[in-house]
Design a protein around this motif. Structure first.
Motif, PDB file in Angstrom:
ATOM      1  N   GLU A  32       0.562  -1.077   0.141  1.00  0.00           N
ATOM      2  CA  GLU A  32       0.174  -0.516  -0.303  1.00  0.00           C
ATOM      3  C   GLU A  32       1.302   0.999   0.071  1.00  0.00           C
ATOM      4  O   GLU A  32       2.057   1.192   0.928  1.00  0.00           O
ATOM      5  CB  GLU A  32      -0.993   0.275   1.554  1.00  0.00           C
ATOM      6  N   VAL A  33       0.415   2.028  -0.433  1.00  0.00           N
ATOM      7  CA  VAL A  33       1.209   3.608  -0.916  1.00  0.00           C
ATOM      8  C   VAL A  33       0.395   4.902  -0.535  1.00  0.00           C
ATOM      9  O   VAL A  33      -0.752   5.031  -1.390  1.00  0.00           O
ATOM     10  CB  VAL A  33       1.809   2.971  -2.257  1.00  0.00           C
ATOM     11  N   LEU A  34       0.894   5.564   1.074  1.00  0.00           N
ATOM     12  CA  LEU A  34       0.008   6.713   0.927  1.00  0.00           C
ATOM     13  C   LEU A  34       1.152   7.766   0.765  1.00  0.00           C
ATOM     14  O   LEU A  34       2.147   8.101   0.365  1.00  0.00           O
ATOM     15  CB  LEU A  34      -0.498   7.063   2.091  1.00  0.00           C
ATOM     16  N   VAL A  35       0.561   9.610  -0.084  1.00  0.00           N
ATOM     17  CA  VAL A  35       1.283  10.385  -0.986  1.00  0.00           C
ATOM     18  C   VAL A  35       0.250  11.269  -0.334  1.00  0.00           C
ATOM     19  O   VAL A  35      -0.574  11.695  -0.592  1.00  0.00           O
ATOM     20  CB  VAL A  35       1.458  10.656  -2.610  1.00  0.00           C
ATOM     21  N   MET A  36       1.552  12.329   0.688  1.00  0.00           N
ATOM     22  CA  MET A  36       1.401  13.597   1.498  1.00  0.00           C
ATOM     23  C   MET A  36       1.745  14.468   0.568  1.00  0.00           C
ATOM     24  O   MET A  36       2.577  14.483   0.147  1.00  0.00           O
ATOM     25  CB  MET A  36       0.727  13.624   2.731  1.00  0.00           C
ATOM     26  N   ARG A  56      -3.426  11.155  -8.192  1.00  0.00           N
ATOM     27  CA  ARG A  56      -4.551  10.410  -8.859  1.00  0.00           C
ATOM     28  C   ARG A  56      -4.899   9.663  -9.651  1.00  0.00           C
ATOM     29  O   ARG A  56      -5.205   8.685 -10.210  1.00  0.00           O
ATOM     30  CB  ARG A  56      -5.791  11.457  -7.906  1.00  0.00           C
ATOM     31  N   LYS A  57      -5.178  10.881 -11.148  1.00  0.00           N
ATOM     32  CA  LYS A  57      -5.135  10.140 -11.991  1.00  0.00           C
ATOM     33  C   LYS A  57      -4.061   9.582 -12.662  1.00  0.00           C
ATOM     34  O   LYS A  57      -4.263   8.454 -13.552  1.00  0.00           O
ATOM     35  CB  LYS A  57      -5.139  11.566 -13.641  1.00  0.00           C
ATOM     36  N   ILE A  58      -1.952   9.454 -12.663  1.00  0.00           N
ATOM     37  CA  ILE A  58      -1.592   9.062 -12.998  1.00  0.00           C
ATOM     38  C   ILE A  58      -1.517   7.642 -12.382  1.00  0.00           C
ATOM     39  O   ILE A  58      -0.980   6.879 -12.824  1.00  0.00           O
ATOM     40  CB  ILE A  58       0.078   9.889 -12.835  1.00  0.00           C
ATOM     41  N   TYR A  59      -1.908   7.523 -10.325  1.00  0.00           N
ATOM     42  CA  TYR A  59      -1.435   6.407  -9.985  1.00  0.00           C
ATOM     43  C   TYR A  59      -2.571   6.514  -9.148  1.00  0.00           C
ATOM     44  O   TYR A  59      -3.314   6.938  -7.873  1.00  0.00           O
ATOM     45  CB  TYR A  59      -0.464   6.850  -9.177  1.00  0.00           C
ATOM     46  N   PRO A  60      -3.932   5.843 -10.013  1.00  0.00           N
ATOM     47  CA  PRO A  60      -5.423   5.576  -8.987  1.00  0.00           C
ATOM     48  C   PRO A  60      -4.923   4.472  -7.886  1.00  0.00           C
ATOM     49  O   PRO A  60      -5.608   4.168  -7.602  1.00  0.00           O
ATOM     50  CB  PRO A  60      -6.015   5.294 -10.219  1.00  0.00           C
ATOM     51  N   GLN A  61      -3.786   4.189  -7.896  1.00  0.00           N
ATOM     52  CA  GLN A  61      -4.031   2.699  -6.811  1.00  0.00           C
ATOM     53  C   GLN A  61      -2.849   3.770  -5.487  1.00  0.00           C
ATOM     54  O   GLN A  61      -3.389   3.058  -4.169  1.00  0.00           O
ATOM     55  CB  GLN A  61      -2.541   1.454  -6.877  1.00  0.00           C
ATOM     56  N   ILE A  62      -3.011   4.976  -5.379  1.00  0.00           N
ATOM     57  CA  ILE A  62      -2.519   5.194  -4.195  1.00  0.00           C
ATOM     58  C   ILE A  62      -3.116   5.405  -3.449  1.00  0.00           C
ATOM     59  O   ILE A  62      -4.209   6.311  -3.789  1.00  0.00           O
ATOM     60  CB  ILE A  62      -1.309   5.887  -5.021  1.00  0.00           C
ATOM     61  N   LEU A  63      -3.462   6.099  -2.066  1.00  0.00           N
ATOM     62  CA  LEU A  63      -4.040   7.428  -1.179  1.00  0.00           C
ATOM     63  C   LEU A  63      -3.743   8.306  -1.166  1.00  0.00           C
ATOM     64  O   LEU A  63      -2.193   8.753  -0.759  1.00  0.00           O
ATOM     65  CB  LEU A  63      -4.301   6.470  -0.464  1.00  0.00           C
TER      66      LEU A  63
END
Length: 341
Positions: A32-36, A56-63
């Motif tokens: 799992e990956v989170l980006v702040m 969100r558009k480029i990496y839909p799998q991240i939060l």
């Protein structure tokens, strides 16, 4: 057994390939990956919402965690470090981070505060020798380090509207030369010359024009240098449909998209001689068409500048507006403060 969870953070002003390398490394290694992502008006005018949506558009799998009230101070002092650590921990609440990803000095102290592995990625910038400062200084020169979705959002799309024979093409092409960029010719004219029968096009052909224009425009946005100067748009095709076919249903959505697509709208006035070529429907129709275009803009609540006078006067006015303009700024506040009108 609990899975791994990676965290990375930054301003992403704008997002570039160096940032992407960190994120993609985390994605390859973590469950799992989170980006702040931080609000940073002191660094860039690009809204946090726009920058977060790139992620969100480029990496839909991240939060994506939007840090609207995050600390803006940077430095290596104990006070600044603690300020950032406390904020990050508060935003994560009880979320357990196993690995902290970055390419900066703060990786050490943030990972310690998180109780996570300090996963440094390309700290010497050998893979992608780029920084946000370099991109902000010369975006066009650094565009190879930007994802297409990011680069297109950095270009100001300037559209020129008006009835036939009001100087749109001449102005758009001349400004492109002066600003060392590209311009978008009116696709409808090219299409009309190839497909018209008795100087008319069908309703479906007008839809093809609107779609074809958008496709070409999107491609040119990726080639543009700060500005793309666009000759007409789907609102014009919408008016042609209304004029010749008394219906606009198939074009309604394409016209609606044009409402928020363009950064600045200029309407070329009728105070230049009418060029009565065989492919035009007459000066009387030009006057009607002009009224319809301006009325449509007003009804749609699209602000526009009217260009009057000779060619040089019109171009000078556009350049004056551009000298005050900043993409993503509040237009009303900007022009009120500059008092240019």
């Amino acid at each position: 057994m609990a899975g791994t969870c990676g965290l990375t953070l930054g301003k992403y002003a704008p997002l570039h390939k160096g940032h992407q390398l960190v994120i993609e490394t985390a994605l390859a290694e973590m469950d799992e990956v989170l980006v702040m992502i931080y609000e940073c008006p002191e660094v860039t005018a690009i809204p946090l919402t726009v920058r977060a949506n790139w992620l969100r558009k480029i990496y839909p799998q991240i939060l994506v965690i939007e840090a609207w009230d995050g600390p803006t101070e940077v430095g290596d002092t104990p006070e600044i470090k603690k300020m950032h650590e406390d904020y990050i921990l508060k935003q994560l609440e009880s979320k357990k981070i196993t690995h902290f990803y970055c390419s900066e000095f703060y990786g050490e102290h943030v990972s310690q505060a998180l109780g996570a592995v300090n996963r440094l990625v390309d700290c010497d910038r050998k893979t992608f020798p780029i920084s946000g400062t370099q991109v902000r200084t010369d975006t066009y020169a650094m565009r190879k380090y930007l994802h297409p979705d990011v680069y297109r959002d950095l270009i100001a799309n300037i559209v020129f509207l008006g009835a036939p024979s009001t100087g749109k093409t001449t102005i758009a092409s001349q400004l492109a030369k002066e600003y060392n960029t590209v311009w978008m010719p009116e696709y409808g004219r090219e299409y009309w010359e190839k497909n018209q029968i008795n100087r008319r096009l069908s309703l479906l052909q007008l839809v093809e024009i609107a779609k074809g224009h958008l496709e070409r425009e999107e491609a040119l946005l990726l080639q543009a240098n700060q500005y793309l100067f666009t000759d007409t748009n789907a609102l014009t095709t919408y008016q042609f449909s209304l004029y010749y076919h008394k219906t606009v249903a198939p074009l309604a959505e394409l016209a609606h998209q044009a409402v928020s697509r363009y950064d600045l709208v200029f309407v070329c006035d009728l105070d230049i001689p009418y060029d009565d070529t065989w492919d035009r429907s007459g000066e009387a129709n030009r006057s009607i068409f002009q009224k319809q275009i301006e009325s449509d803009l007003i009804v749609r609540k699209i602000p526009f500048f009217r260009l009057s006078g000779n060619l040089m006067t019109r171009i000078s006015f556009v350049k004056k507006v551009l000298s005050c303009y900043q993409k993503y700024a509040n237009l009303g506040e900007l022009f009120f403060n500059k008092v240019i009108l």
